[in-house]
Motif scaffolding. Structure first.
Motif, PDB file in Angstrom:
ATOM      1  N   ASP A  56      19.488  11.521 -37.023  1.00 13.00           N
ATOM      2  CA  ASP A  56      20.048  12.762 -37.577  1.00 13.00           C
ATOM      3  C   ASP A  56      21.051  12.464 -38.679  1.00 13.00           C
ATOM      4  O   ASP A  56      21.070  13.120 -39.720  1.00 13.00           O
ATOM      5  CB  ASP A  56      20.699  13.603 -36.484  1.00 13.00           C
ATOM      6  CG  ASP A  56      19.685  14.156 -35.483  1.00 13.00           C
ATOM      7  OD1 ASP A  56      18.472  14.137 -35.797  1.00 13.00           O
ATOM      8  OD2 ASP A  56      20.102  14.587 -34.391  1.00 13.00           O
ATOM      9  N   SER A  57      21.882  11.464 -38.435  1.00 15.39           N
ATOM     10  CA  SER A  57      22.881  11.080 -39.434  1.00 15.39           C
ATOM     11  C   SER A  57      22.206  10.585 -40.709  1.00 15.39           C
ATOM     12  O   SER A  57      22.625  10.919 -41.817  1.00 15.39           O
ATOM     13  CB  SER A  57      23.787   9.994 -38.859  1.00 15.39           C
ATOM     14  OG  SER A  57      24.670   9.520 -39.837  1.00 15.39           O
ATOM     15  N   ALA A  58      21.129   9.794 -40.550  1.00 14.04           N
ATOM     16  CA  ALA A  58      20.406   9.292 -41.723  1.00 14.04           C
ATOM     17  C   ALA A  58      19.771  10.439 -42.495  1.00 14.04           C
ATOM     18  O   ALA A  58      19.785  10.451 -43.728  1.00 14.04           O
ATOM     19  CB  ALA A  58      19.332   8.296 -41.288  1.00 14.04           C
ATOM     20  N   VAL A 103      20.857  13.553 -42.605  1.00 17.63           N
ATOM     21  CA  VAL A 103      21.948  14.273 -43.280  1.00 17.63           C
ATOM     22  C   VAL A 103      22.395  13.492 -44.519  1.00 17.63           C
ATOM     23  O   VAL A 103      22.593  14.068 -45.599  1.00 17.63           O
ATOM     24  CB  VAL A 103      23.129  14.503 -42.308  1.00 17.63           C
ATOM     25  CG1 VAL A 103      24.355  14.982 -43.055  1.00 17.63           C
ATOM     26  CG2 VAL A 103      22.751  15.503 -41.237  1.00 17.63           C
ATOM     27  N   LYS A 104      22.534  12.177 -44.372  1.00 17.11           N
ATOM     28  CA  LYS A 104      22.950  11.361 -45.524  1.00 17.11           C
ATOM     29  C   LYS A 104      21.906  11.407 -46.628  1.00 17.11           C
ATOM     30  O   LYS A 104      22.252  11.491 -47.819  1.00 17.11           O
ATOM     31  CB  LYS A 104      23.209   9.926 -45.085  1.00 17.11           C
ATOM     32  CG  LYS A 104      24.490   9.767 -44.302  1.00 17.11           C
ATOM     33  CD  LYS A 104      24.730   8.337 -43.886  1.00 17.11           C
ATOM     34  CE  LYS A 104      26.005   8.216 -43.063  1.00 17.11           C
ATOM     35  NZ  LYS A 104      26.244   6.843 -42.611  1.00 17.11           N
ATOM     36  N   ALA A 105      20.629  11.361 -46.255  1.00 16.91           N
ATOM     37  CA  ALA A 105      19.565  11.437 -47.255  1.00 16.91           C
ATOM     38  C   ALA A 105      19.583  12.787 -47.959  1.00 16.91           C
ATOM     39  O   ALA A 105      19.416  12.867 -49.180  1.00 16.91           O
ATOM     40  CB  ALA A 105      18.205  11.192 -46.601  1.00 16.91           C
ATOM     41  N   GLU A 106      19.793  13.858 -47.189  1.00 20.96           N
ATOM     42  CA  GLU A 106      19.867  15.191 -47.795  1.00 20.96           C
ATOM     43  C   GLU A 106      21.059  15.295 -48.731  1.00 20.96           C
ATOM     44  O   GLU A 106      20.956  15.859 -49.824  1.00 20.96           O
ATOM     45  CB  GLU A 106      19.950  16.263 -46.706  1.00 20.96           C
ATOM     46  CG  GLU A 106      18.665  16.465 -45.939  1.00 20.96           C
ATOM     47  CD  GLU A 106      18.808  17.389 -44.737  1.00 20.96           C
ATOM     48  OE1 GLU A 106      19.965  17.704 -44.357  1.00 20.96           O
ATOM     49  OE2 GLU A 106      17.779  17.791 -44.184  1.00 20.96           O
ATOM     50  N   ASN A 107      22.201  14.749 -48.319  1.00 22.67           N
ATOM     51  CA  ASN A 107      23.391  14.771 -49.182  1.00 22.67           C
ATOM     52  C   ASN A 107      23.156  13.964 -50.449  1.00 22.67           C
ATOM     53  O   ASN A 107      23.558  14.374 -51.540  1.00 22.67           O
ATOM     54  CB  ASN A 107      24.606  14.231 -48.426  1.00 22.67           C
ATOM     55  CG  ASN A 107      25.081  15.183 -47.349  1.00 22.67           C
ATOM     56  OD1 ASN A 107      24.738  16.353 -47.339  1.00 22.67           O
ATOM     57  ND2 ASN A 107      25.872  14.676 -46.414  1.00 22.67           N
ATOM     58  N   ALA A 108      22.508  12.799 -50.297  1.00 24.04           N
ATOM     59  CA  ALA A 108      22.216  11.968 -51.470  1.00 24.04           C
ATOM     60  C   ALA A 108      21.266  12.701 -52.410  1.00 24.04           C
ATOM     61  O   ALA A 108      21.442  12.664 -53.636  1.00 24.04           O
ATOM     62  CB  ALA A 108      21.616  10.635 -51.034  1.00 24.04           C
ATOM     63  N   SER A 117      23.211  15.334 -54.217  1.00 17.19           N
ATOM     64  CA  SER A 117      24.055  14.719 -55.247  1.00 17.19           C
ATOM     65  C   SER A 117      23.214  14.298 -56.450  1.00 17.19           C
ATOM     66  O   SER A 117      23.621  14.484 -57.602  1.00 17.19           O
ATOM     67  CB  SER A 117      24.783  13.506 -54.674  1.00 17.19           C
ATOM     68  OG  SER A 117      25.692  13.901 -53.679  1.00 17.19           O
TER      69      SER A 117
END
Length: 132
Positions: free
Chosen positions: A51-53, A55-60, A63
């Motif tokens: 889930d964290s990965a 979220v990080k991928a979506e944020n990246a 950006s």
């Protein structure tokens, strides 16, 4: 009294042995339970990391999209500025050419007038020379 002490010692030893055996029998169940808990914990941890990965991928991605939009806007702004600069330079060049053409036309007119005046004067000189 020695027999009683020995008997108590033997009974205590047997009781300890029985307890040890009972614990050993229940221990595999506890190990299985612990192993199940470990598997559950690992599964939960893996899901949290996943889930964290995500979220990080979506944020990246967000950006990157924002940076891309900013770059596109920068290119648009630079293109507009360049187009404005070219337009201004073309206007200035046209104005400079117009001024140069006016000056050249004035000089040509003056030269033509001077040539006409010179021709008339020269013709007068020739006529007077012929008269003499």
């Amino acid at each position: 009294m020695k027999k009683q002490i020995l008997s108590l010692a033997v009974v205590a030893l047997l009781a300890f042995a029985v307890q040890s055996c009972e614990k050993k029998e229940t221990k595999p169940a506890e190990d299985e339970l612990t192993l199940g808990n470990k598997v559950d914990t690992l599964t939960t941890d893996i899901q949290e990391v996943k889930d964290s990965a995500v979220v990080k991928a979506e944020n990246a991605a967000a950006s990157a999209k924002e940076a891309s939009q900013n770059a596109v806007q920068d290119v648009k702004d630079a293109t507009k500025k360049t187009a404005d600069d070219v337009e201004n330079a073309a206007k200035k060049t046209a104005s400079d050419v117009k001024e140069a053409s006016k000056k050249a036309a004035a000089k040509a007119e003056a030269a033509a007038k001077a040539a006409k005046d010179g021709t008339v004067k020269t013709a007068k000189d020739v006529n007077e020379a012929l008269k003499k």
